[in-house]
Design an enzyme around this catalytic site. Structure first.
Site, PDB file in Angstrom:
ATOM      1  N   SER A 256       0.825  -1.200   0.000  1.00 30.00           N
ATOM      2  CA  SER A 256       0.000   0.000   0.000  1.00 30.00           C
ATOM      3  C   SER A 256       0.861   1.251   0.000  1.00 30.00           C
ATOM      4  O   SER A 256       2.065   1.197   0.230  1.00 30.00           O
ATOM      5  CB  SER A 256      -0.913   0.009   1.224  1.00 30.00           C
ATOM      6  OG  SER A 256      -0.189   0.448   2.349  1.00 30.00           O
ATOM      7  N   LYS A 257       0.169   2.365  -0.237  1.00 33.60           N
ATOM      8  CA  LYS A 257       0.856   3.658  -0.273  1.00 33.60           C
ATOM      9  C   LYS A 257       1.596   3.920   1.043  1.00 33.60           C
ATOM     10  O   LYS A 257       2.586   4.618   1.081  1.00 33.60           O
ATOM     11  CB  LYS A 257      -0.166   4.777  -0.480  1.00 33.60           C
ATOM     12  CG  LYS A 257      -0.751   4.773  -1.875  1.00 33.60           C
ATOM     13  CD  LYS A 257      -1.313   6.143  -2.234  1.00 33.60           C
ATOM     14  CE  LYS A 257      -1.741   6.153  -3.683  1.00 33.60           C
ATOM     15  NZ  LYS A 257      -3.164   5.960  -3.877  1.00 33.60           N
TER      16      LYS A 257
END
Ligand code: GLU
Length: 509
Positions: A256-257
């Site tokens: 994920s970011k």
């Protein structure tokens, strides 16, 4: 009499919330391959009905990423098609018609509870350790009441009257998936701002765009029973569903970011997560496509390197697995190294140019094609274009501005009472006497130093490398010196030798 089989129509339906995530790229690829393989149609649909989440410019970025990956769409933004418009925000009238139909047939209703009230119910349920499930009002507000509330500016929503039954979906990868009635509630079709929810717009568009197969990430699996219930209420077909395995980091965490933020906080280079990150890091789209194709799918034999045509010929949903896929960055790097030798030299050059353009590389942007080819050749075996740039960066600094890595100085030059510096003292007159600054003559000169000193090449090459580049990484030593030229090499050797006193070791020689 032969019956015409309708063409396969698949879609990729990103919400424009930023660049294309690598997981999204895998979804595109599988859809694209299915369409290409079957002579079908690949549609790009922009799901931009969540006003709060839309990010400006995101659509342009997603289109750019898809072009870079080499997966053109047959219908969608910029190319048009018979089923448009392809941005959901331009299709509100269509959704409104279906909402009206559902209201009129009693399959949907206006719901008047305020957001605050619902939030309170959710909080209460959470405090009691449970999850809030929406309770259908009794009696239901009438259409007239709903419209009257809207007319005075209330943010009323339209909810779907979910039939009180379990819903089973047949998934092409996972088999039968059932969501029991107690997990299904009257979900929102149209929000307070008049925009449809993802569920509603997606179901309407999959029908109207005649989508035959929906290949999407497993994170959408629990949405599918809702979609099927809605399709039944509207008398729509149910497309064939196939939910793709989730992609995880090697340690089992989700990609994920936040991984980027964590790395930045530690002062580390953030890992690549979006397609654009991989482009900026200097990966070849050929390598990325090949690598992501194998995240959850396999060709059925042990072949690893597959180009677009081979993937198209081999792809089938049957060979997509159920289990999570792991994103092995070391393997991706190895793929990239391999693909740099598998593509033609012209293609490699074009890809290097693309890297230079997107990164705005100050070092390389004004270099000729010939020079770039040369740099690629001397860095053969490189991992990424970024690594090429790092490896040859020393060529682009002024001779008196080479930055010496203190660790390299210590390890290669200063250690053992200045052994490396002493070697430079030997090397300097030898190189000075080389007349023809060619690879052959330089290699000959270095070899003779090794022989005279009775040492391995590394003991001669590493001190020179540190002296001319400031670090322990550069192309092969002969190539490094040819690229630099005689004058620059000599100036750098001399400057480096003058550091001897500064680092406090004995004079060479
Ligand atoms: N807009 C949804 C997303 O970006 C699409 C899901 C689907 O393919 O139905 O995740």
């Amino acid at each position: 009499m032969s019956v015409a089989v309708p063409p396969i129509r698949v879609r990729f339906a990103p919400s424009p919330t930023g660049y294309l995530h690598i997981g999204g790229a895998r979804t595109v690829l599988f859809n694209w391959l299915l369409a290409r393989k079957s002579g079908g149609v690949f549609i790009l649909r922009i799901e931009d009905t969540d006003q709060a989440r839309n990010v400006e410019d995101s659509v342009g970025k997603i289109l750019e990423d898809l072009r870079w990956l080499g997966m053109p769409w047959d219908e969608g933004p910029e190319v048009g098609g018979a089923f448009g418009p392809y941005s959901q925000s331009q299709r509100l009238d269509i959704y409104n018609q279906y909402a009206k139909r559902l209201l009129e047939t009693g399959q949907a209703y206006y719901a008047l509870e305020s957001q605050e009230h619902l939030a309170r119910l959710r909080d209460d349920a959470k405090a009691k350790g449970g999850a809030h499930r929406y309770v259908r009002p009794n009696p239901l507000p009438t259409i007239a009441e709903g419209e009257a509330a809207r007319a005075v500016g209330k943010a009323v929503v339209i909810r779907f009257k979910m039939p009180d039954q379990d819903i089973t979906v047949f998934d092409d990868i996972l088999g039968q998936v059932t969501l029991t009635a107690d997990h299904l509630e009257d979900f929102v079709l149209q929000k307070g701002d008049g925009f449809p929810t993802y569920h509603f717009a997606c179901v309407v568009d999959d029908e109207l765009m005649e989508i035959t197969h929906v290949l999407r990430g497993q994170e959408h699996l629990m949405n599918t029973p809702k979609h099927v219930a809605l399709q039944r209420a509207l008398g729509f077909r149910t497309p064939i569903y196939a939910h793709l395995p989730v992609i995880f980091n090697m340690d089992g965490s989700k990609m994920s970011k936040r991984d980027k933020e964590k790395a930045l906080a530690k002062g580390e280079r953030p890992p690549e997560i979006d397609v654009h990150d991989f482009r900026l890091a200097g990966y070849l789209p050929e390598a990325l496509i090949n690598f992501i194709a194998l995240l959850g799918w396999s060709p059925g034999d042990d072949r690893e390197y597959l180009n677009r045509e081979e993937l198209t010929a081999l792809f089938s949903v049957d060979r997509v697995g159920k289990t999570n896929a792991k994103f092995d960055r070391a393997k991706l790097l190895a793929f990239n190294t391999a693909w740099a030798t598998r593509v033609t030299p012209d293609r490699l050059l074009a890809a290097f140019r693309d890297y230079i353009t997107v990164t705005g590389s100050v070092l390389l942007k004004n270099e000729s094609d010939d020079k770039l080819r040369k740099l690629l050749a001397v860095c053969a075996g490189f991992r990424t274009f970024r690594q090429v740039e790092e490896k040859i960066g020393f060529l682009f600094v002024a001779d008196d501005a080479v930055q010496y890595d203190p660790k390299a100085i210590q390890k290669v030059l200063a250690k053992n009472d200045g052994e490396g510096f002493k070697m430079l003292g030997v090397v300097h007159p030898k190189l000075e006497s080389v007349v023809d600054w060619s690879l052959q003559d330089l290699e000959g000169a270095l070899k003779s130093i090794c022989d005279e000193q009775g040492v391995e090449m590394g003991r001669v090459a590493q001190p020179i490398r540190v002296a001319v580049s400031g670090s322990t990484v550069s192309p092969a030593i002969g190539d490094t010196l040819v690229l630099l030229g005689k004058d620059r090499t000599m100036r750098r050797l001399e400057r480096c030798l003058s550091l001897v006193e500064a680092v406090g070791v004995g004079k060479p020689g």
